[in-house]
Write an enzyme that holds these catalytic residues in place. Structure first.
Site, PDB file in Angstrom:
ATOM      1  N   GLY A   1       0.835  -1.213   0.000  1.00  0.00           N
ATOM      2  CA  GLY A   1       0.000   0.000   0.000  1.00  0.00           C
ATOM      3  C   GLY A   1       0.861   1.250   0.000  1.00  0.00           C
ATOM      4  O   GLY A   1       2.094   1.180   0.003  1.00  0.00           O
ATOM      5  N   SER A   2       0.193   2.396   0.029  1.00  0.00           N
ATOM      6  CA  SER A   2       0.932   3.653  -0.109  1.00  0.00           C
ATOM      7  C   SER A   2       1.786   3.945   1.127  1.00  0.00           C
ATOM      8  O   SER A   2       2.902   4.473   1.005  1.00  0.00           O
ATOM      9  CB  SER A   2      -0.046   4.805  -0.368  1.00  0.00           C
ATOM     10  OG  SER A   2      -1.005   4.886   0.667  1.00  0.00           O
TER      11      SER A   2
ATOM     12  N   ASP B   1       3.450  -2.809   8.139  1.00  0.00           N
ATOM     13  CA  ASP B   1       2.404  -2.676   7.126  1.00  0.00           C
ATOM     14  C   ASP B   1       1.405  -1.602   7.539  1.00  0.00           C
ATOM     15  O   ASP B   1       1.306  -1.250   8.725  1.00  0.00           O
ATOM     16  CB  ASP B   1       1.684  -4.022   6.953  1.00  0.00           C
ATOM     17  CG  ASP B   1       0.883  -4.101   5.653  1.00  0.00           C
ATOM     18  OD1 ASP B   1       0.872  -3.118   4.888  1.00  0.00           O
ATOM     19  OD2 ASP B   1       0.268  -5.160   5.403  1.00  0.00           O
TER      20      ASP B   1
ATOM     21  N   ASP C   1      -6.332  -0.230   6.773  1.00  0.00           N
ATOM     22  CA  ASP C   1      -7.456   0.608   6.357  1.00  0.00           C
ATOM     23  C   ASP C   1      -8.189   1.164   7.564  1.00  0.00           C
ATOM     24  O   ASP C   1      -8.729   2.269   7.515  1.00  0.00           O
ATOM     25  CB  ASP C   1      -8.404  -0.202   5.464  1.00  0.00           C
ATOM     26  CG  ASP C   1      -7.684  -0.666   4.222  1.00  0.00           C
ATOM     27  OD1 ASP C   1      -7.193   0.192   3.476  1.00  0.00           O
ATOM     28  OD2 ASP C   1      -7.559  -1.890   4.018  1.00  0.00           O
TER      29      ASP C   1
ATOM     30  N   GLY D   1      -7.553  -3.262   1.534  1.00  0.00           N
ATOM     31  CA  GLY D   1      -7.940  -2.259   0.542  1.00  0.00           C
ATOM     32  C   GLY D   1      -7.146  -2.416  -0.748  1.00  0.00           C
ATOM     33  O   GLY D   1      -7.631  -2.105  -1.840  1.00  0.00           O
ATOM     34  N   GLY D   2      -5.941  -2.915  -0.622  1.00  0.00           N
ATOM     35  CA  GLY D   2      -5.096  -3.150  -1.804  1.00  0.00           C
ATOM     36  C   GLY D   2      -5.134  -4.594  -2.282  1.00  0.00           C
ATOM     37  O   GLY D   2      -4.316  -4.995  -3.116  1.00  0.00           O
TER      38      GLY D   2
ATOM     39  N   GLU E   1      -0.652 -10.752   3.357  1.00  0.00           N
ATOM     40  CA  GLU E   1      -0.343  -9.902   4.523  1.00  0.00           C
ATOM     41  C   GLU E   1      -0.592 -10.671   5.820  1.00  0.00           C
ATOM     42  O   GLU E   1       0.207 -10.615   6.757  1.00  0.00           O
ATOM     43  CB  GLU E   1      -1.205  -8.637   4.487  1.00  0.00           C
ATOM     44  CG  GLU E   1      -0.838  -7.703   3.347  1.00  0.00           C
ATOM     45  CD  GLU E   1      -1.778  -6.529   3.174  1.00  0.00           C
ATOM     46  OE1 GLU E   1      -1.356  -5.545   2.559  1.00  0.00           O
ATOM     47  OE2 GLU E   1      -2.931  -6.591   3.626  1.00  0.00           O
TER      48      GLU E   1
HETATM   49  C1  5RP Z   1      -3.393  -3.616   1.292  1.00  0.00           C
HETATM   50  C2  5RP Z   1      -3.603  -3.111   2.671  1.00  0.00           C
HETATM   51  C3  5RP Z   1      -3.063  -1.769   3.009  1.00  0.00           C
HETATM   52  O1  5RP Z   1      -2.246  -1.884   4.119  1.00  0.00           O
HETATM   53  C4  5RP Z   1      -4.210  -0.848   3.307  1.00  0.00           C
HETATM   54  O2  5RP Z   1      -5.098  -0.848   2.201  1.00  0.00           O
HETATM   55  C5  5RP Z   1      -3.727   0.575   3.596  1.00  0.00           C
HETATM   56  O3  5RP Z   1      -3.214   1.142   2.447  1.00  0.00           O
HETATM   57  P1  5RP Z   1      -2.646   2.608   2.401  1.00  0.00           P
HETATM   58  O4  5RP Z   1      -1.367   2.603   3.175  1.00  0.00           O
HETATM   59  O5  5RP Z   1      -2.439   2.862   0.928  1.00  0.00           O
HETATM   60  O6  5RP Z   1      -3.679   3.519   2.991  1.00  0.00           O
HETATM   61  O7  5RP Z   1      -4.174  -3.755   3.512  1.00  0.00           O
HETATM   62  O8  5RP Z   1      -4.056  -4.831   1.074  1.00  0.00           O
END
Ligand code: 5RP
Length: 222
Positions: free
Chosen positions: A33-34, A85, A88, A100-101, A107
């Site tokens: 994720g970002s 990590d 969301d 979300g990703g 994970e």
């Molecule tokens: C990906 C995830 C990410 O950790 C989650 O979506 C948060 O992403 P971001 O750092 O872009 O807000 O679980 O599967």
């Protein structure tokens, strides 16, 4: 501060936390994720301080390799001190919604192996009760309708995430309108539906440390 600046600050806080504890044999679990991307880019400045990484997605593996960081198969790694990590959502007990990703299954596997799961997130992710963010569920494609019907029985409104296949070749159902009072129980109930690979609740294995980026600085919640 912008949301990206908060993400950058928590990524730096995670580096500051793990760096003194690393040696040249250390392998680090890295999320997706970002926010995790900020962490990867900062980690690249300390390549000599550790051996390599295990990635929670193909995208993360590519980013790590792009920085020249060796990426190991989890099966070849016996010891993983840290997993870093994003999330969301997190509650105060560090139970999370992730996925979300669409990388939730890998994970969750890497988090299960790691001794210390450090979650890095900006303050918008801390919530009193999980569930405003739709809960991602990874599903074997042929089971999509069956799983969706079972999720409705649990009180949710599942929506097929169009055009998305996970790294494992499966589909995602995003479940809206769940009020998640007992995250660990719901995690188990959803995982018991035949055809579910896993769901994005990280409650049976929550994070150990949440580094939360706020406009007043990075807060550490255990
Ligand atoms: C990906 C995830 C990410 O950790 C989650 O979506 C948060 O992403 P971001 O750092 O872009 O807000 O679980 O599967």
């Amino acid at each position: 501060m912008t949301q990206d600046q908060l993400k950058q600050a928590v990524a730096q806080a995670a580096i500051d936390f793990i760096l003194p504890k690393l040696d040249d044999k250390s392998i680090i679990g890295v999320g997706t994720g970002s926010t995790a991307n900020f962490f990867i880019d900062l980690l690249a400045q300390h390549k000599m301080a550790f051996d390599g990484a295990v990635a929670s997605s193909e995208a993360t593996a590519q980013r790590l390799k792009g920085h020249g960081i060796p990426v190991y198969d989890l099966n070849s790694v016996s010891d993983l001190e840290f997993y870093v990590d994003g999330a969301d959502e997190s509650n105060e007990r560090l139970e999370l919604i992730k996925g979300g990703g669409a990388a939730l299954t890998r994970e969750k596997i890497v988090a299960a192996v790691a001794k210390t799961f450090i979650c890095i997130a900006d303050e918008s992710k801390l919530v009193p009760i999980l569930g405003a963010f739709p809960l991602p569920v990874e599903v074997i494609p042929m089971a999509r309708s069956h799983v969706a019907r079972q999720l409705v029985k649990l009180g949710g409104d599942p929506v097929y995430r169009e055009g998305v296949l996970t790294d494992n070749g499966n589909i995602i159902l995003d479940v809206y309108n769940l009020q998640i009072d007992s995250p660990a129980k719901l995690e188990e109930q959803i995982n018991n539906i035949v055809g579910v690979v896993t769901n994005g609740l990280f409650a049976q294995r929550p994070a150990n440390l949440l580094l939360l980026g706020t406009k007043d600085g990075v807060k550490s919640i255990k």
